[in-house]
Design a protein around this motif. Structure first.
Motif, PDB file in Angstrom:
ATOM      1  N   ILE A   1       0.872  -1.185   0.000  1.00 52.49           N
ATOM      2  CA  ILE A   1       0.000   0.000   0.000  1.00 52.49           C
ATOM      3  C   ILE A   1       0.900   1.224   0.000  1.00 52.49           C
ATOM      4  N   THR A   2       0.558   2.213  -0.800  1.00 50.64           N
ATOM      5  CA  THR A   2       1.303   3.471  -0.749  1.00 50.64           C
ATOM      6  C   THR A   2       0.360   4.596  -0.338  1.00 50.64           C
ATOM      7  N   VAL A   3       0.969   5.624   0.233  1.00 51.81           N
ATOM      8  CA  VAL A   3       0.237   6.860   0.538  1.00 51.81           C
ATOM      9  C   VAL A   3       1.187   8.008   0.244  1.00 51.81           C
ATOM     10  N   ASN A   4       0.642   9.161  -0.074  1.00 52.68           N
ATOM     11  CA  ASN A   4       1.524  10.325  -0.154  1.00 52.68           C
ATOM     12  C   ASN A   4       0.791  11.535   0.371  1.00 52.68           C
ATOM     13  N   THR A   5       1.583  12.419   0.929  1.00 50.23           N
ATOM     14  CA  THR A   5       0.999  13.569   1.599  1.00 50.23           C
ATOM     15  C   THR A   5       2.004  14.712   1.583  1.00 50.23           C
TER      16      THR A   5
ATOM     17  N   GLN B   1       8.808   5.958   4.497  1.00 50.36           N
ATOM     18  CA  GLN B   1       9.009   6.844   3.344  1.00 50.36           C
ATOM     19  C   GLN B   1       9.966   6.208   2.344  1.00 50.36           C
ATOM     20  N   TYR B   2       9.584   6.229   1.047  1.00 48.23           N
ATOM     21  CA  TYR B   2      10.516   5.705   0.034  1.00 48.23           C
ATOM     22  C   TYR B   2      10.967   6.781  -0.938  1.00 48.23           C
ATOM     23  N   LYS B   3      10.285   7.936  -0.963  1.00 53.71           N
ATOM     24  CA  LYS B   3      10.812   9.050  -1.736  1.00 53.71           C
ATOM     25  C   LYS B   3      10.085  10.326  -1.333  1.00 53.71           C
ATOM     26  N   LYS B   4      10.720  11.433  -1.726  1.00 53.09           N
ATOM     27  CA  LYS B   4      10.109  12.744  -1.470  1.00 53.09           C
ATOM     28  C   LYS B   4      10.341  13.558  -2.736  1.00 53.09           C
ATOM     29  N   GLU B   5       9.286  14.102  -3.311  1.00 52.32           N
ATOM     30  CA  GLU B   5       9.508  14.905  -4.512  1.00 52.32           C
ATOM     31  C   GLU B   5       8.435  15.980  -4.662  1.00 52.32           C
TER      32      GLU B   5
ATOM     33  N   TYR C   1       6.105  19.954  -1.835  1.00 46.21           N
ATOM     34  CA  TYR C   1       6.753  18.636  -1.795  1.00 46.21           C
ATOM     35  C   TYR C   1       5.851  17.608  -1.121  1.00 46.21           C
ATOM     36  N   ALA C   2       5.904  16.395  -1.658  1.00 45.90           N
ATOM     37  CA  ALA C   2       5.131  15.302  -1.046  1.00 45.90           C
ATOM     38  C   ALA C   2       6.079  14.209  -0.581  1.00 45.90           C
ATOM     39  N   ALA C   3       5.729  13.611   0.551  1.00 44.39           N
ATOM     40  CA  ALA C   3       6.429  12.419   1.019  1.00 44.39           C
ATOM     41  C   ALA C   3       5.626  11.215   0.543  1.00 44.39           C
ATOM     42  N   PHE C   4       6.314  10.245  -0.044  1.00 40.64           N
ATOM     43  CA  PHE C   4       5.672   9.013  -0.516  1.00 40.64           C
ATOM     44  C   PHE C   4       6.063   7.891   0.435  1.00 40.64           C
TER      45      PHE C   4
END
Ligand SMILES: CC(C)(COP(=O)(O)OP(=O)(O)OC[C@H]1O[C@@H](n2cnc3c(N)ncnc32)[C@H](O)[C@@H]1OP(=O)(O)O)[C@@H](O)C(=O)NCCC(=O)NCCS
Length: 213
Positions: free
Chosen positions: A160-164, A181-185, A204-207
């Motif tokens: 499951i992924t989420v981003n915010t 967290q696996y990436k931030k962009e 910017y969002a954290a994934f």
């Protein structure tokens, strides 16, 4: 009309969530919620569209996406649920909403489960989460997350992924329930972010992701 396996899977997940409430574990202190699927076939009800608009206006975000969500549901790549809580006499008014996205063509790290082969994988995204202020801080969002994680696993998702928005308390909340967290962009348009009364860093969002298999 013969349904494809994908359509059957999606109908099953929708029916299960809507028609078969998840039993509560004995002594559970989490809120007793029920997820009601947004049904768009043959056409969504005016009342449901109005409810979605109301929520998107309340959170100040993406009311223009409602027609696109409808198309995604019809093509089998998204689910949207209204969140209710159960009382001894029935369901409350709508407390909020949550969505499961099965294919993000712009970023397969977010959701690739319904991507065409050979790109298809096991990633699905939980998003569009909103709880009305009067229903907050009762654990409703967390309970809805748990239910969606279970339903996603039932249809074969493995992650499951989420981003915010990255500078958000929400990142820590997701970490507390097992997401990493696996990436931030950069994700959000400056114009939208400023429109919400926020500063540029909120572009910017954290994934984050959580393995569920
Ligand atoms: C973020 C959001 C979804 C959280 O919903 P919620 O139902 O209040 O979430 P929960 O109740 O599960 O958790 C919220 C907090 O209440 C706490 N809590 C949970 N049950 C509680 C209880 N019975 N008593 C007191 N606190 C409780 C949680 O620990 C959590 O604490 P934290 O803020 O320190 O992390 C909601 O605040 C929201 O919709 N915000 C607006 C979102 C938004 O505008 N997004 C932009 C795009 S739409």
């Amino acid at each position: 009309m013969v349904e494809s396996k994908q359509q059957v899977d999606l109908r099953v997940i929708s029916n299960q969530v809507g028609a078969r409430p998840t039993p509560r574990s004995e002594g559970s202190t989490s809120p007793d919620i029920q997820l009601r699927p947004w049904v768009v076939v043959p056409e969504p009800s005016e009342a449901d569209i109005e409810e979605l608009k109301k929520q998107r206006i309340a959170c100040g975000w993406h009311s223009e996406r409602i027609p696109m969500w409808k198309e995604e549901i019809q093509s089998g790549t998204r689910y949207v649920w209204f969140i209710h809580t159960r009382t001894p006499t029935g369901l409350t008014e709508t407390a909020g909403m949550i969505s499961l996205y099965l294919y993000d063509p712009s970023d397969l790290s977010v959701a690739d489960m319904r991507a065409p082969p050979p790109q298809a994988g096991g990633r699905v995204e939980i998003g569009a989460l909103f709880i009305y202020p009067e229903y907050r801080r009762q654990g409703i969002a967390e309970a809805a997350f748990r239910e969606l994680e279970q339903k996603a696993a039932e249809v074969g998702a493995t992650t499951i992924t989420v981003n915010t928005m990255a500078p958000s308390e929400t990142v820590r909340r997701y970490e507390r329930i097992g997401y990493q967290q696996y990436k931030k962009e950069k994700k959000y348009k400056l114009q939208d972010v400023l429109g919400l009364g926020l500063t540029e860093e909120y572009c910017y969002a954290a994934f984050l992701e959580k393995k569920i298999a």
